[in-house]
Design an enzyme around this catalytic site. Structure first.
Site, PDB file in Angstrom:
ATOM      1  N   CYS A   1       0.819  -1.217   0.000  1.00 35.01           N
ATOM      2  CA  CYS A   1       0.000   0.000   0.000  1.00 35.01           C
ATOM      3  C   CYS A   1       0.851   1.264   0.000  1.00 35.01           C
ATOM      4  O   CYS A   1       0.414   2.304  -0.462  1.00 35.01           O
ATOM      5  CB  CYS A   1      -0.912   0.039   1.210  1.00 35.01           C
ATOM      6  SG  CYS A   1      -1.963  -1.399   1.316  1.00 35.01           S
TER       7      CYS A   1
ATOM      8  N   HIS B   1      -8.888   3.067  -2.722  1.00 26.23           N
ATOM      9  CA  HIS B   1      -7.499   2.814  -2.338  1.00 26.23           C
ATOM     10  C   HIS B   1      -6.876   1.809  -3.294  1.00 26.23           C
ATOM     11  O   HIS B   1      -6.781   0.634  -2.987  1.00 26.23           O
ATOM     12  CB  HIS B   1      -7.491   2.291  -0.887  1.00 26.23           C
ATOM     13  CG  HIS B   1      -6.149   1.828  -0.401  1.00 26.23           C
ATOM     14  ND1 HIS B   1      -4.958   2.360  -0.835  1.00 26.23           N
ATOM     15  CD2 HIS B   1      -5.820   0.880   0.527  1.00 26.23           C
ATOM     16  CE1 HIS B   1      -3.954   1.745  -0.209  1.00 26.23           C
ATOM     17  NE2 HIS B   1      -4.453   0.844   0.616  1.00 26.23           N
TER      18      HIS B   1
ATOM     19  N   CYS C   1      -0.769   2.690   6.643  1.00 25.93           N
ATOM     20  CA  CYS C   1      -0.383   1.362   7.104  1.00 25.93           C
ATOM     21  C   CYS C   1      -0.073   0.496   5.891  1.00 25.93           C
ATOM     22  O   CYS C   1      -0.535   0.753   4.784  1.00 25.93           O
ATOM     23  CB  CYS C   1      -1.485   0.735   7.949  1.00 25.93           C
ATOM     24  SG  CYS C   1      -3.042   0.503   7.094  1.00 25.93           S
TER      25      CYS C   1
END
Lengths: 399, 312
Positions: free
Chosen positions: A95, A348, A379
């Protein structure tokens, strides 16, 4: 040979509208085409930058297969028509891919190896579902190196609810509703559109089309509409599709430069990269990653959360944001946090999200000369967090 | 002429020709139909909604888009649907990846038995393509890939054309095949770029080993109003953004007054040999007086809504 670290500035950021994976906007659009679109738009918006002055193209993708493979930074640079002399590479920190592309290439600028870089990320989670082609080493489980739940992000979010029992599903849902409301308002005020670049999409059934707006937001989401959603990761759990980011497709890109080079080329210096930090945590509660990453950075800089005026935190899951807020003693609806909403609403696309946080922070800095420092933090799967500290170049408080 | 009289040109729809169309479709029983797929796109900068028509026969680039009766009727349907709307600011036509359209479907031609059948096919092309020049909103051909014959003519019927510099082939090869560009090419192209340059495309090139021109030349000859690189062309075409200064000045002028290199009378004496073999070009407004089918809609639409294509 002595050398002096140079200041690194964020010049500009653009992204494609984000789409829903599966049958969404980009179902038949290639991921590398999305990166190309972003790179070309960055160059178009910054005519003062001669393309040959770009020293590196760092593009992140979590699943580096197919149209996200082939060293996507380099292949996208060629496809975008950058001079052959401009190199590129691929980055992966799940991510935090784009965030890492920025820290790595930005650090290269500070070191003196680059003057100008393009850093960004892409994830087409429709073409490349999370975990495509992975082959985890059996030792992870046989030696209990990680909890079996650590590889399923939704399970790690449920684990985080266990770790922070005060964070209830109601609080997570309420946070998600606010995120949707803030995105809807930011859209209505024309904030988010500033950094979107329209993307041509193709569908065999529908022909060519044009993506001009994010597809994931669900304006009008209420507590009631979220209450009935299923908890796919645990029976009677807390994590629902409503209080988590979805599966999305999108690409982002940023232009970074040494501050003196930006001045030489007449480029905007919208914010200054002050410091960054990454930290590891128990992979089973990866969502707590931003906490130690940020604490590490604060300790090094001798500052505290009170010095931060705007926080752009990625909303992989509401619980993960709430854990961060709880740790730093901020209220769930603190106005400094994600003023224009977050990933729960806009989506996302894994490796691309970091630069989205930055472009929004830079825009908010421009509107807030009273704010000196801001954070972008997120995160990361397998138990990590990453935080970047930015300084507002428009800050007037010290003058 | 008898055929002409029995079937006066329809001005709005193709109603009444249903039986003729179905017999044409039978004739072209093996037609790989190029579908005209219409989709709304929101133009950037609040410019409004455009209808984007994609021509796609469902195959990859090795089987290019062609127009048989089925394809023409599909395009007609898409145009008619757009015509019925009042909430759109533009209509654009583009192709599938690498291919715009390469002209008439010739597979059914050997089955043509009589003059009426042949005429009906030609006429159907006229009846459909002309609508692109007669809508109340400006129309754009976004030439993204190879365009030949009827494909080029579709583009010529539009108000404006953009072309990708990656277009490998753009041609009116009819003369090479012993035909003429009969779906408007012989008429529209000279009026757009002047007779001399039109002859190059319509006669010289086909008779020179069927030479084709590339996207950049399409722009340089004045056929396209704007040229885009392949990496941005599709996006920019849709956005209506003009990056070339030449494109800006050309396309920001209303069609009826737009400068057409080579069409002013003063240039004609300089090219006598060419001038002698074709009728002198006339200013567009005069066309309605001598054109067999008055195209008043195009002539009177002097100024398309500015918002849709103002350079940014």
């Amino acid at each position: 040979m002595p050398r002096t670290a140079r200041d690194v500035v964020f010049v500009d950021g653009v992204r494609t509208p984000f789409g829903k994976s599966g049958k969404g906007l980009y179902a038949q659009t290639r991921a590398d085409d999305m990166v190309v679109r972003v790179i070309r738009e960055l160059l178009r918006r910054n005519p003062g930058l001669p393309p040959e002055r770009v020293d590196e193209v760092a593009i992140a993708a979590t699943t580096q297969i197919g149209d996200q493979g082939l060293t996507i930074g380099r292949s996208a640079a060629i496809l975008a028509g950058l001079p052959q002399s401009v190199p590129g590479y691929a980055v992966d920190r799940m991510c935090a891919g784009a965030l890492t592309a920025v820290t790595t290439s930005g650090a290269g600028i500070s070191f003196g190896a680059y003057d100008v870089v393009i850093a960004g990320g892409v994830e087409h989670m429709g073409r490349h579902p999370m975990g495509e082609g992975v082959d985890p080493n059996p030792r992870f489980l046989s030696e209990k190196l990680v909890d079996p739940s650590a590889l399923v992000m939704g399970n790690t979010a449920e684990n985080l609810h266990d770790r922070y029992p005060t964070i209830t599903k109601e609080r997570a849902d309420a946070y998600a509703v606010r995120s949707q409301e803030k995105v809807a308002k930011a859209y209505a005020d024309g904030k988010i559109q500033q950094d979107l670049v329209e993307m041509v999409v193709r569908s065999l059934e529908k022909g060519w089309g044009l993506a001009t707006e994010d597809e994931p937001p669900r304006p009008g989401t209420t507590m009631e509409s979220l209450a009935g959603l299923k908890t796919p990761f645990r029976a009677h759990g807390n994590v629902t599709p409503g209080n988590a980011a979805g599966l999305n497709d999108g690409a982002t890109g940023a232009l970074l430069a040494a501050e003196d080079v930006a001045a030489e080329l007449g480029l905007d210096a919208r914010m200054r990269l002050v410091d960054f930090s990454f930290a590891g945590v128990d992979p089973a509660v990866m969502g707590v990653g931003p906490v130690p990453a940020t604490e590490k950075l604060f300790a090094r800089q001798g500052i505290s959360i009170d010095d931060i005026g705007i926080i752009e935190i990625n909303e992989a899951f509401a619980v993960q944001v709430l854990a961060f807020l709880e740790h730093f003693g901020l209220s769930d609806d603190d106005a400094r946090v994600n003023p224009w909403g977050g990933a729960i609403a806009v989506g996302h696309p894994l490796a691309s999200s970091g630069v989205r946080l930055m472009m929004q922070l830079a825009r908010q800095f421009a509107e807030r000369p009273d704010v000196r420092y801001g954070l972008t933090t997120m995160c990361v799967g397998l138990g990590m967090g990453g935080t970047i500290l930015w300084e507002n170049t428009n800050y007037e408080g010290g003058k | 002429m008898a055929i002409e009289q029995s079937h006066p040109s329809p001005t709005t729809t193709l109603n009444g020709d249903a039986s003729r169309h179905s017999s044409m479709r039978e004739l072209f029983g093996s037609e790989v139909v190029t579908q005209a797929i219409a989709r709304d796109v929101q133009l950037p900068y609040g410019a409004g909604t455009a209808v984007l028509i994609t021509l796609d026969n469902g195959h990859d680039h090795t089987k290019p888009n062609t127009f048989g009766p089925g394809g023409l009727l599909s395009l007609d349907e898409a145009i008619e649907a757009a015509r019925a709307r009042t909430d759109i600011v533009a209509v654009a036509v583009t192709g599938k990846p690498f291919i715009f359209a390469v002209g008439a479907d010739l597979t059914g031609v050997p089955a043509v038995q009589d003059r009426e059948q042949a005429h009906a096919i030609g006429k159907l092309g006229h009846d459909v393509f002309r609508k692109l020049g007669e809508l109340d909103v400006p129309t754009f051909a976004l030439v993204n890939g190879a365009a030949m014959g009827g494909g080029v003519e579709v583009a010529l019927h539009c108000t404006y054309r953009t072309v990708s510099s990656g277009v490998p082939a753009f041609a009116l090869p009819e003369a090479f095949l012993g035909l003429v560009p009969g779906w408007g090419g012989t008429y529209l192209l000279p009026h757009l770029i002047g007779a001399e340059k039109a002859l190059k495309l319509i006669v010289d090139n086909p008779l020179a080993q069927n030479k084709m021109i590339k996207g950049k030349q399409v722009f340089e000859m004045g056929i396209a109003d704007a040229l885009f690189e392949p990496a941005t062309s599709s996006r920019s075409r849709c956005a209506g953004q003009q990056r070339s200064s030449r494109a800006t000045s050309r396309s920001s002028a209303p069609r009826s007054t737009r400068a057409r290199p080579g069409t002013t009378r003063s240039t004609w004496p300089g090219s006598p040999s060419r001038a002698n073999c074709t009728a002198p070009p006339r200013p567009r407004p005069e066309r309605s007086s001598w054109s067999p089918r008055p195209r008043t809609a195009r002539v009177t639409r002097a100024s398309p809504p500015r918002t849709t294509h103002s350079p940014t």
